[in-house]
Design a protein around this motif. Structure first.
Motif, PDB file in Angstrom:
ATOM      1  N   LEU A 154      92.819  95.964  30.994  1.00 34.98           N
ATOM      2  CA  LEU A 154      93.297  95.015  32.010  1.00 34.98           C
ATOM      3  C   LEU A 154      92.361  95.045  33.219  1.00 34.98           C
ATOM      4  O   LEU A 154      91.908  94.003  33.704  1.00 34.98           O
ATOM      5  CB  LEU A 154      94.737  95.373  32.411  1.00 34.98           C
ATOM      6  N   ALA A 155      92.057  96.258  33.686  1.00 40.33           N
ATOM      7  CA  ALA A 155      91.159  96.385  34.843  1.00 40.33           C
ATOM      8  C   ALA A 155      89.788  95.779  34.516  1.00 40.33           C
ATOM      9  O   ALA A 155      89.153  95.148  35.362  1.00 40.33           O
ATOM     10  CB  ALA A 155      91.012  97.853  35.235  1.00 40.33           C
ATOM     11  N   GLY A 184      95.735  99.739  30.200  1.00 39.75           N
ATOM     12  CA  GLY A 184      95.370  99.507  31.591  1.00 39.75           C
ATOM     13  C   GLY A 184      93.869  99.411  31.831  1.00 39.75           C
ATOM     14  O   GLY A 184      93.417  98.631  32.658  1.00 39.75           O
ATOM     15  N   ASP A 185      93.092 100.207  31.085  1.00 40.44           N
ATOM     16  CA  ASP A 185      91.642 100.167  31.274  1.00 40.44           C
ATOM     17  C   ASP A 185      91.099  98.781  30.928  1.00 40.44           C
ATOM     18  O   ASP A 185      90.217  98.255  31.617  1.00 40.44           O
ATOM     19  CB  ASP A 185      90.953 101.214  30.395  1.00 40.44           C
TER      20      ASP A 185
END
Lengths: 103, 315
Positions: free
Chosen positions: A59-60, A56-57
């Motif tokens: 992706l962000a 997720g990191d």
């Protein structure tokens, strides 16, 4: 009353990872662009072997890169500098929070 | 829907040149970019700026917009006249990562069809697009897990090929132990696929609502705890409220304001649970009564205490 559909999600980066092609789809970019970001050191896959996997990191981070590129018509080198500065600001803000000085 | 005055959003005249539009956008983008500006309204403001710039930078869209916009003001009730876009060709929608609700329904009504038409050519087979949205949850959800109902807006083609923003609700399980900034992936909740291909996915970025008591850093929590001077000086066992319930904490004797005490593993739960840091704050009782004043005077007389002993003070 209409029943609302329930969706169960998985949290990226701990229980689930995205492989390169899924990750590119999620970012809305070509696989080659992700490779370029990794080559240029803007994004680092947390799992590298046997295959690249992203959480997720990352992706962000790519979404942030795309926003900066689009909104400032910035090239990747400029975006890299912006990211470094923004990371530094985040780090300093976290420092302030730990010291109890700001929200 | 409301008519949007894109010229006003960018703060330029209707006669502004392409160059002036670009300059105005860049100046405002630097100011309101959500990656730079942490203020709560910055993301919304940036979306408005992007939408206005999408239209005004493109000569075709701008001409079309000027035509429907004649004599209208921002905020007015507006319905696009039928067939208004005949004779205009748009070269596709805005670039960049797709977002739920990234454009107003005003924008979708005017320019969404061009994007939809391009995407939905006859015989097309393609996987649906992935979507991104933010979800703001109370910190307590990370401790107990929760089910939250979200309202999402996604552009969709109707039978006549027009694009409308469809509102839908979705209940999402928030897993225990989630951190701010993490992404929840919901498989198949993005745009439906075309020609039998699978739907895209939905990614939710998690943020916590600001909390009155705790500051959050990753999985660690920070809490300011007021203590009385005698509790700090002599040591005490004091109650602390955590998102997980109340517990008792030992304040060591000789504590001062700013002392940081760690309650290991009492932060956000997980494989590696966070810690709860308690910052002591010594609060003085007010010298409001004769009794309190007498006690302070007694301390002043009987304690050999100089708080400035290591500070040079002009006498």
């Amino acid at each position: 009353m209409n029943s609302v559909p329930v969706a169960s999600g998985v949290c990226l980066g701990e229980e689930a990872w995205l492989e390169l092609d899924e990750f590119a789809l999620a970012c809305g970019v070509e696989v080659q662009f992700v490779r370029t970001l990794v080559d240029e050191g803007l994004v680092q896959p947390p799992v590298e072997a046997p295959l690249w996997r992203f959480g997720g990191d990352e992706l962000a981070r790519v979404l942030r890169i795309l926003r900066l590129q689009r909104d400032f018509e910035a090239n990747l080198q400029s975006v890299a500098v912006m990211l470094d500065l923004l990371d530094e600001i985040d780090r300093l803000r976290a420092e302030l929070r730990r010291a109890g000085l700001s929200g | 829907m409301e008519f949007k005055d894109y010229y006003k959003v960018l703060g330029v005249e209707r006669t502004a040149s392409e160059d002036e539009v670009k300059k105005a956008f860049r100046k405002l983008a630097r100011k309101y970019h959500p990656d730079v500006n942490k203020a709560a309204g910055a993301a919304t403001r940036m979306q408005e700026l992007n939408e206005a710039y999408d239209v005004l930078r493109d000569p075709q869209k701008r001409a079309a917009y000027d035509q429907v916009g004649q004599g209208r003001h921002g905020g007015q009730e507006f319905h696009p006249p039928p067939g208004w876009d005949a004779g205009f060709e748009f070269s596709g929608g805005p670039q960049g990562a797709p977002d739920f609700g990234a454009h107003s329904d005003f924008f979708e009504a005017l320019f969404g069809a061009a994007r939809g038409a391009r995407r939905a050519g006859p015989g097309t087979r393609s996987r649906g697009q992935d979507h991104h949205a933010k979800v703001v949850i109370p910190l307590e959800d990370a401790f107990h897990g929760a089910t939250r109902t979200l309202t999402l807006h996604s552009p969709e083609l109707d039978a006549g090929g027009h694009v409308a923003l469809r509102e839908r609700q979705l209940s999402v399980n928030i897993p225990k132990g989630i951190r701010a900034g993490q992404q929840i992936r919901l498989v198949g909740q993005g745009t439906p696929g075309l020609g039998g291909e699978p739907a895209g996915d939905l990614y939710l970025e998690v943020q916590f609502e600001p909390h009155a008591r705790y500051r959050v850093d990753g999985r660690d929590l920070y809490l300011a705890l007021p203590v009385a001077p005698w509790e700090a000086a002599l040591g005490a066992v004091v109650p602390v409220r955590t998102p997980d319930g109340q517990l008792e904490m030992n304040v060591p004797a000789g504590s001062q304001t700013g002392r940081k005490l760690r309650l290991k593993g009492r932060g956000i739960p997980g494989g590696a649970p966070g810690d709860l840091y308690v910052m002591l704050e010594v609060v003085l009782p007010p010298a409001a009564s004769e009794k309190a004043k007498a006690l302070y005077r007694q301390m002043a007389q009987e304690l050999a205490f100089d708080p400035r002993h290591d500070v040079e003070v002009a006498r």
